[in-house]
Design an enzyme around this catalytic site. Structure first.
Site, PDB file in Angstrom:
ATOM      1  N   ASP A  94       0.834  -1.198   0.000  1.00  0.00           N
ATOM      2  CA  ASP A  94       0.000   0.000   0.000  1.00  0.00           C
ATOM      3  C   ASP A  94       0.866   1.245   0.000  1.00  0.00           C
ATOM      4  OD1 ASP A  94      -2.123  -1.759   0.245  1.00  0.00           O
ATOM      5  OD2 ASP A  94      -2.214  -1.544   2.431  1.00  0.00           O
ATOM      6  N   VAL A  95       0.266   2.372  -0.337  1.00  0.00           N
ATOM      7  CA  VAL A  95       1.016   3.625  -0.447  1.00  0.00           C
ATOM      8  C   VAL A  95       1.675   4.018   0.871  1.00  0.00           C
ATOM      9  CG1 VAL A  95      -1.030   5.042   0.038  1.00  0.00           C
ATOM     10  CG2 VAL A  95       0.876   6.020  -1.271  1.00  0.00           C
TER      11      VAL A  95
END
Length: 239
Positions: free
Chosen positions: A108-109
């Site tokens: 994920d970011v």
């Protein structure tokens, strides 16, 4: 995976490692602009392997064959080729044709840590397929005290919101009241965060430390990367 077993047509290789199209690559080869191991080659279908030294107009090109890298991903980057809102992990690479690489198991970011990048689809499938038993290890920090019951729940598998099947068995090691290591072999959407959410807890920090036998190199600062060793590459195929 033997390097000698990898081969590629010269025109395809040239188009792969440069910005030239396949037709432009053929023209360059026929015009005598390309040498292989010091000899001019005009046959566009000439087969080269990973050990071939290929030069275009006197400039050495990188070796043929698939590429394998480990990256220490910082927050704020996405594991995608392009994104309208964020920088991608490919923006951190100083490589020829980085757009041909992909992440073998995304993060994920806001998740940091080990990302493996390659242009070898079969190799990355060995990482991402749950059937291949390629375990990933995460360091996790959470908002609330972790219940000992989570160890049993994760080992049995938990139901995530909007998913019909339990997660596959995972191994949880509690390090401190709000810190733990988690090993799992799936890669469902936001899986670690959703697993703790199913237990009434919230992940505040998530960092991937290992994929199979490949450990994040401690000498790599955030945003840095290096090529994988032959042993690390083979560990995925044979793990």
């Amino acid at each position: 995976m033997s390097k000698q077993s990898q081969s590629m047509r010269l025109d395809r290789y040239l188009a792969t490692v440069t910005d030239y199209s396949r037709s432009e690559a053929k023209r360059l080869i026929k015009d005598g602009e390309v040498t292989v191991d010091g000899e001019t080659v005009s046959n566009v279908g000439y087969a080269i392997n990973n050990n071939s030294d290929v030069c275009l107009q006197g400039q050495v090109l990188r070796q043929a064959g698939p590429r394998y890298f480990m990256l220490n991903k910082p927050q704020g980057y996405v594991c995608a080729a392009k994104d309208r809102r964020h920088l991608t992990v490919l923006d951190l690479l100083d490589e020829d044709n980085p757009e041909r690489l992909h992440a073998a198991g995304r993060l994920d970011v806001d998740t940091t840590g080990l990302v493996l990048l390659t242009d070898d689809g079969q190799w990355s499938h060995a990482i991402t397929s749950p059937q291949r038993d390629c375990w990933k290890r995460y360091y996790v920090e959470v908002a609330e005290v972790i219940s000992e019951k989570c160890i049993e729940h994760f080992a049995r598998g938990v139901f995530l919101k909007d998913d019909k099947a339990r997660t596959l068995p995972a191994e949880l090691e509690i390090l401190a009241p709000r810190r733990a290591l988690l090993r799992l072999k799936e890669g469902r959407y936001h899986q670690v965060k959703r697993m703790f959410a199913a237990e009434g807890n919230a992940v505040t920090l998530l960092h991937r430390e290992a994929i199979g036998d490949v450990e994040l190199d401690e000498s790599l600062a955030e945003g840095q990367y290096r090529a994988l060793s032959e042993a690390e590459i083979k560990s995925v195929n044979h793990g």
